[in-house]
Design a protein around this motif. Structure first.
Motif, PDB file in Angstrom:
ATOM      1  N   PHE A 114       0.827  -1.212   0.000  1.00 41.23           N
ATOM      2  CA  PHE A 114       0.000   0.000   0.000  1.00 41.23           C
ATOM      3  C   PHE A 114       0.858   1.257   0.000  1.00 41.23           C
ATOM      4  CE2 PHE A 114      -2.183   3.508   2.059  1.00 41.23           C
ATOM      5  CZ  PHE A 114      -3.370   3.546   1.375  1.00 41.23           C
ATOM      6  N   TYR A 115       1.984   1.233   0.705  1.00 43.82           N
ATOM      7  CA  TYR A 115       2.837   2.424   0.735  1.00 43.82           C
ATOM      8  C   TYR A 115       3.410   2.732  -0.652  1.00 43.82           C
ATOM      9  CZ  TYR A 115       2.598   2.459   5.813  1.00 43.82           C
ATOM     10  OH  TYR A 115       2.143   2.526   7.113  1.00 43.82           O
ATOM     11  N   GLY A 116       3.665   1.677  -1.440  1.00 42.35           N
ATOM     12  CA  GLY A 116       4.081   1.916  -2.820  1.00 42.35           C
ATOM     13  C   GLY A 116       2.999   2.627  -3.610  1.00 42.35           C
ATOM     14  N   ASP A 117       1.750   2.217  -3.397  1.00 36.20           N
ATOM     15  CA  ASP A 117       0.607   2.875  -4.033  1.00 36.20           C
ATOM     16  C   ASP A 117       0.482   4.315  -3.557  1.00 36.20           C
ATOM     17  OD1 ASP A 117      -1.759   3.381  -5.377  1.00 36.20           O
ATOM     18  OD2 ASP A 117      -3.011   2.359  -3.916  1.00 36.20           O
ATOM     19  N   ALA A 118       0.772   4.550  -2.267  1.00 32.43           N
ATOM     20  CA  ALA A 118       0.576   5.877  -1.675  1.00 32.43           C
ATOM     21  C   ALA A 118       1.504   6.929  -2.263  1.00 32.43           C
ATOM     22  CB  ALA A 118       0.768   5.810  -0.159  1.00 32.43           C
ATOM     23  N   ILE A 119       2.690   6.531  -2.724  1.00 37.30           N
ATOM     24  CA  ILE A 119       3.586   7.532  -3.315  1.00 37.30           C
ATOM     25  C   ILE A 119       3.346   7.697  -4.817  1.00 37.30           C
ATOM     26  CG2 ILE A 119       5.361   7.090  -1.574  1.00 37.30           C
ATOM     27  CD1 ILE A 119       7.008   5.742  -3.784  1.00 37.30           C
ATOM     28  N   VAL A 359       6.365  10.250   2.534  1.00 33.06           N
ATOM     29  CA  VAL A 359       5.573  10.059   1.317  1.00 33.06           C
ATOM     30  C   VAL A 359       5.817  11.205   0.339  1.00 33.06           C
ATOM     31  CG1 VAL A 359       3.221   9.932   0.379  1.00 33.06           C
ATOM     32  CG2 VAL A 359       3.807   8.660   2.447  1.00 33.06           C
ATOM     33  N   LEU A 360       5.899  12.439   0.846  1.00 35.07           N
ATOM     34  CA  LEU A 360       6.170  13.575  -0.039  1.00 35.07           C
ATOM     35  C   LEU A 360       7.515  13.416  -0.736  1.00 35.07           C
ATOM     36  CD1 LEU A 360       5.619  16.357  -1.223  1.00 35.07           C
ATOM     37  CD2 LEU A 360       6.580  17.368   0.862  1.00 35.07           C
ATOM     38  N   GLY A 436       7.909  -0.573 -12.903  1.00 31.39           N
ATOM     39  CA  GLY A 436       7.220  -1.385 -11.919  1.00 31.39           C
ATOM     40  C   GLY A 436       8.080  -1.740 -10.720  1.00 31.39           C
ATOM     41  N   TRP A 437       9.399  -1.541 -10.845  1.00 31.57           N
ATOM     42  CA  TRP A 437      10.291  -1.825  -9.727  1.00 31.57           C
ATOM     43  C   TRP A 437      10.082  -0.854  -8.558  1.00 31.57           C
ATOM     44  CZ3 TRP A 437      13.329   2.291  -8.442  1.00 31.57           C
ATOM     45  CH2 TRP A 437      13.507   3.275  -9.421  1.00 31.57           C
ATOM     46  N   VAL A 438       9.486   0.310  -8.830  1.00 33.00           N
ATOM     47  CA  VAL A 438       9.351   1.328  -7.780  1.00 33.00           C
ATOM     48  C   VAL A 438       8.484   0.835  -6.615  1.00 33.00           C
ATOM     49  CG1 VAL A 438       8.470   3.630  -7.253  1.00 33.00           C
ATOM     50  CG2 VAL A 438       9.787   3.244  -9.337  1.00 33.00           C
ATOM     51  N   PRO A 439       7.224   0.405  -6.858  1.00 33.18           N
ATOM     52  CA  PRO A 439       6.440  -0.069  -5.714  1.00 33.18           C
ATOM     53  C   PRO A 439       7.004  -1.323  -5.084  1.00 33.18           C
ATOM     54  CG  PRO A 439       5.288  -0.523  -7.770  1.00 33.18           C
ATOM     55  CD  PRO A 439       6.447   0.354  -8.117  1.00 33.18           C
ATOM     56  N   LEU A 440       7.664  -2.183  -5.897  1.00 28.81           N
ATOM     57  CA  LEU A 440       8.273  -3.381  -5.323  1.00 28.81           C
ATOM     58  C   LEU A 440       9.414  -3.006  -4.388  1.00 28.81           C
ATOM     59  CD1 LEU A 440       8.378  -5.780  -8.419  1.00 28.81           C
ATOM     60  CD2 LEU A 440       6.739  -5.744  -6.535  1.00 28.81           C
ATOM     61  N   LEU A 441      10.205  -2.003  -4.769  1.00 26.68           N
ATOM     62  CA  LEU A 441      11.293  -1.553  -3.907  1.00 26.68           C
ATOM     63  C   LEU A 441      10.757  -0.942  -2.618  1.00 26.68           C
ATOM     64  CD1 LEU A 441      14.284  -0.977  -3.397  1.00 26.68           C
ATOM     65  CD2 LEU A 441      14.025   1.169  -4.676  1.00 26.68           C
ATOM     66  N   VAL A 442       9.727  -0.094  -2.750  1.00 23.58           N
ATOM     67  CA  VAL A 442       9.127   0.522  -1.559  1.00 23.58           C
ATOM     68  C   VAL A 442       8.556  -0.555  -0.645  1.00 23.58           C
ATOM     69  CG1 VAL A 442       7.275   2.029  -0.734  1.00 23.58           C
ATOM     70  CG2 VAL A 442       8.618   2.693  -2.738  1.00 23.58           C
ATOM     71  N   VAL A 449      11.548  -3.300   7.248  1.00 24.77           N
ATOM     72  CA  VAL A 449      11.334  -2.591   8.513  1.00 24.77           C
ATOM     73  C   VAL A 449      10.399  -3.380   9.421  1.00 24.77           C
ATOM     74  CG1 VAL A 449      10.295  -0.528   9.545  1.00 24.77           C
ATOM     75  CG2 VAL A 449      11.826  -0.299   7.589  1.00 24.77           C
ATOM     76  N   ILE A 450       9.291  -3.886   8.846  1.00 30.16           N
ATOM     77  CA  ILE A 450       8.325  -4.657   9.641  1.00 30.16           C
ATOM     78  C   ILE A 450       8.972  -5.917  10.211  1.00 30.16           C
ATOM     79  CG2 ILE A 450       6.213  -6.038   9.510  1.00 30.16           C
ATOM     80  CD1 ILE A 450       5.130  -4.007   7.499  1.00 30.16           C
ATOM     81  N   ALA A 451       9.694  -6.668   9.353  1.00 33.33           N
ATOM     82  CA  ALA A 451      10.321  -7.910   9.811  1.00 33.33           C
ATOM     83  C   ALA A 451      11.376  -7.640  10.879  1.00 33.33           C
ATOM     84  CB  ALA A 451      10.947  -8.638   8.617  1.00 33.33           C
ATOM     85  N   THR A 452      12.191  -6.599  10.662  1.00 34.06           N
ATOM     86  CA  THR A 452      13.250  -6.269  11.627  1.00 34.06           C
ATOM     87  C   THR A 452      12.652  -5.827  12.956  1.00 34.06           C
ATOM     88  OG1 THR A 452      14.730  -5.602   9.825  1.00 34.06           O
ATOM     89  CG2 THR A 452      15.252  -4.794  12.037  1.00 34.06           C
ATOM     90  N   TRP A 453      11.620  -5.007  12.903  1.00 33.40           N
ATOM     91  CA  TRP A 453      11.011  -4.517  14.142  1.00 33.40           C
ATOM     92  C   TRP A 453      10.402  -5.662  14.949  1.00 33.40           C
ATOM     93  CZ3 TRP A 453      11.315  -0.723  17.331  1.00 33.40           C
ATOM     94  CH2 TRP A 453      10.305  -0.503  18.270  1.00 33.40           C
ATOM     95  N   ARG A 454       9.661  -6.533  14.284  1.00 39.28           N
ATOM     96  CA  ARG A 454       9.027  -7.642  15.005  1.00 39.28           C
ATOM     97  C   ARG A 454      10.067  -8.608  15.560  1.00 39.28           C
ATOM     98  NH1 ARG A 454       3.867  -8.611  15.124  1.00 39.28           N
ATOM     99  NH2 ARG A 454       4.249 -10.853  15.398  1.00 39.28           N
ATOM    100  N   ARG A 455      11.093  -8.929  14.779  1.00 40.11           N
ATOM    101  CA  ARG A 455      12.136  -9.834  15.265  1.00 40.11           C
ATOM    102  C   ARG A 455      12.917  -9.198  16.409  1.00 40.11           C
ATOM    103  NH1 ARG A 455      13.774 -14.381  17.061  1.00 40.11           N
ATOM    104  NH2 ARG A 455      15.929 -14.949  16.571  1.00 40.11           N
ATOM    105  N   GLY A 456      13.249  -7.921  16.290  1.00 43.10           N
ATOM    106  CA  GLY A 456      13.983  -7.228  17.344  1.00 43.10           C
ATOM    107  C   GLY A 456      13.191  -7.168  18.636  1.00 43.10           C
TER     108      GLY A 456
END
Length: 633
Positions: A114-119, A359-360, A436-442, A449-456
């Motif tokens: 969704f964040y890829g869509d948001a930008i 996002v900006l 199409g790489w842009v939203p995949l990269l985002v 970030v999500i995986a690192t935060w939950r594991r940490g």
């Protein structure tokens, strides 16, 4: 009509839904048909290709938006809330821990996409509207720097006003979007009357024969056709603000007819232009059909109206990013961030500064890197199709495990929908190299970030639980030999109710005192969007010295611990006041254990920059005592 009557409320909510929910999908006619037709232009465009592309667009609106979202997914609400994380919370109510892990993975992936869509949405929609100025008589030579400059100014202004809230702007969203849909519907109908034969595009045979006869090129066209349904996720994501019925009324009464008429009008206008070029012996070229449909004298007002509509569409996505982030924080997917309420009357109107400016930055980068809506269109579909695939998978879990549908019935509905989603996703994947790489990269960065935060956080919990002491044992020991008592109430925040909070142990070790009243408090997040204030606090005595308390918030609630505690009639009233004891551990990286060192660095950065829990829970700083130790992960 009386706004307080049931009909009046429904009408008001429908007007609001037209302004917010349909802003994104309502601006797709600016570029969708043009880009889809461009993908079939390599060998020249003929009448069958125009009709075939138009047929694909119409059936995408019918099958994906109308059948899947309006008729089916609007039923899958979580206490009135929708969206991929609400669907995740709904799906997680059933099943084993193994399935719960799969549900969490799907929800996190959907949020990341969704964040890829948001930008992309603000960049593409605003830029495409400003590009319409080139179709205005006398402005055909408008330079690229001028278009880019106006786009950047509009976008910066849009993000700069987010901190003031959307309440005042939202009042004009509905009327402006109603005017927009009426205008584009009338514009399309005018050209359909000139070429009524374009109505044969409703025959799905034309879509099927187009795909069968164009091979790989047909898949590229299909990927571009998907631009007609971008924004469909907003129908469920904003369900909590308006309700399913107003969204359905808005779709069937105005939005769907207007979109269909406009796409038919663009197809009819393209056919008429093709016939004219053929008769004159001139080559036929793809063009900006949306704006060229309008008479010269109406084109400038149409550009202005389109710009307003794209700003509204962008506003809806930005607001969605704020809401999604709030849900992700509450569900433990992201670190705490500063969340500001922008309305005293509507809890859902929030502002998250960090997300706003990130996002900006992404939006401005896309505008600078791609410099045209056509170049950017390839980046759009992957994020949306990926989210739709995830939404369908979560819906399957909901209908089979929560709604108890028979497997055969569930498969009969879900398999065709999933097949359509996968076909569109595969078609968009072909355009990875074009942007199409842009939203995949985002999405990959957000997923990291999500995986690192939950594991940490799991590692921190493991390290601290190793030194934990059962709360019941501490309460029993202190009951036999109580330390010195002081006036007031002490609140010790903890994640685990059965373990003694570290702040309590440190307080006993160093200060050797207990307050007159001692409450061990745990804050929980329910799998429902909201919890009514009277139902949030639960208190259970534990011996003579302690009480265990649990505050439960919905994942859309903004926590305010002091208000919920002190406002409860059961809360101790004493002259010593209430102090909040919070465990604040200093976390360091440990080489050779836990996560890889590079991931430790990311986690420590997130931990350091997470919003202070006292600020996040609205606890007055003067009432806070922080105690802790150093641990390594």
């Amino acid at each position: 009509m009386d706004q307080h009557s049931p009909r009046g409320r429904t009408a008001a909510l429908t007007l609001g839904a037209i302004g917010v929910v349909f802003g994104d999908i309502g601006t797709s006619p600016l570029y969708a048909f043009r880009e889809a037709l461009a993908q079939s232009a390599a060998g020249g465009i003929d009448a069958t290709e125009i009709v075939g592309v138009l047929s694909l667009a119409l059936w995408a609106l019918i099958l994906i938006v109308t059948v899947k979202y309006v008729l089916f997914l609007l039923r899958a609400d979580n206490n009135g809330e929708g969206g991929v994380l609400s669907l995740m919370a709904l799906a997680s109510r059933s099943g084993t821990a193994q399935r719960g892990g799969l549900v969490l993975l799907l929800g996190a992936a959907g949020a990341a996409l969704f964040y890829g869509d948001a930008i992309i949405t603000p960049a593409l929609s605003v830029l495409s509207a400003v590009e319409g100025l080139k179709t205005v008589p006398g402005l055909g030579g408008l330079s690229l720097p001028a278009i880019m400059g106006m786009t950047v100014v509009i976008l910066i202004a849009l993000f700069a006003v987010q901190s003031r809230g959307t309440a005042s702007v939202a009042r004009v969203f509905g009327p402006v979007c109603v005017l927009w849909f009426l205008a584009i519907g009338a514009l399309g109908a005018w050209h359909v009357l000139d070429r009524p034969g374009i109505l044969m595009a409703f025959n799905p045979w034309h879509a099927a024969t187009f795909l069968a006869g164009h091979g790989t090129a047909g898949l590229f066209v299909l990927g571009a056709v998907f631009l007609t349904v971008t924004g469909a996720e907003a129908l469920t994501a904003d369900m909590g603000h308006f309700g399913a019925q107003p969204i359905r009324i808005g779709w069937f009464a105005l939005v769907f007819p207007a979109l269909v008429l406009n796409y038919l009008g663009q197809g009819a206008f393209a056919l008429a232009t093709l016939e004219g070029a053929t008769a004159a012996g001139k080559p036929f070229a793809n063009a900006d059909w949306f704006f060229l449909m309008a008479p010269d004298q109406l084109r400038a007002p149409l550009v202005v109206l389109a710009t307003l509509a794209t700003i509204i569409a962008s506003q809806a996505v930005i607001t969605g990013a704020f809401s999604l982030t709030q849900q992700a924080i509450a569900l433990g997917l992201l670190p705490r961030m500063a969340i500001r309420q922008t309305s005293q009357h509507h809890a859902g109107q929030i502002y998250i500064p960090l997300i706003n400016w990130l996002v900006l930055i992404g939006v401005l980068y896309l505008v600078h890197a791609f410099q045209s809506s056509s170049a950017m269109a390839a980046a759009y579909g992957i994020a949306v199709t990926g989210t739709m695939v995830i939404t369908t998978c979560l819906a399957f879990i909901v209908v089979t495990r929560l709604w108890k549908w028979k497997l055969a019935t569930a498969l009969a509905l879900i398999v065709p929908l999933l097949a359509i989603d996968l076909i569109f996703f595969g078609a968009n994947i072909l355009r990875v190299s074009e942007g199409g790489w842009v939203p995949l990269l985002v999405a990959a960065l957000v997923g990291l970030v999500i995986a690192t935060w939950r594991r940490g956080r799991a590692l921190v919990s493991e390290r601290t639980s190793g030194d934990s002491v059962p709360l019941a044992a501490i309460a029993a020991a202190l009951g036999r030999r109580p330390p010195e008592r002081v006036e007031g109430t002490a609140v010790f925040l903890t994640r685990e109710t059965h373990e003694a909070p570290a702040a309590l142990l440190h307080n006993l070790k160093h200060n050797k005192v207990l307050h007159a009243h001692n409450v061990v408090l745990t804050v929980r997040t329910a799998d429902t969007p909201y919890v009514a204030p009277p139902e949030r606090l639960e208190m259970t005595p534990l011996g003579e010295l302690f009480e265990c308390a649990t505050l439960t918030y919905g994942y859309m609630d903004v926590p305010d611990i002091p208000a919920d505690l002190l406002g409860d009639p059961r809360w101790p009233k004493d002259k010593g006041g209430t102090s909040f004891f919070i465990g604040r551990n200093s976390v360091g990286a440990a080489k050779g254990q836990g996560m890889p060192f590079w991931q430790d660095v990311i986690f420590l950065f997130l931990q350091k920059n997470a919003t202070d829990p006292t600020q996040f829970f609205c606890i007055p700083p003067g009432r806070v005592v922080e105690l802790g130790s150093r641990i390594e992960v």
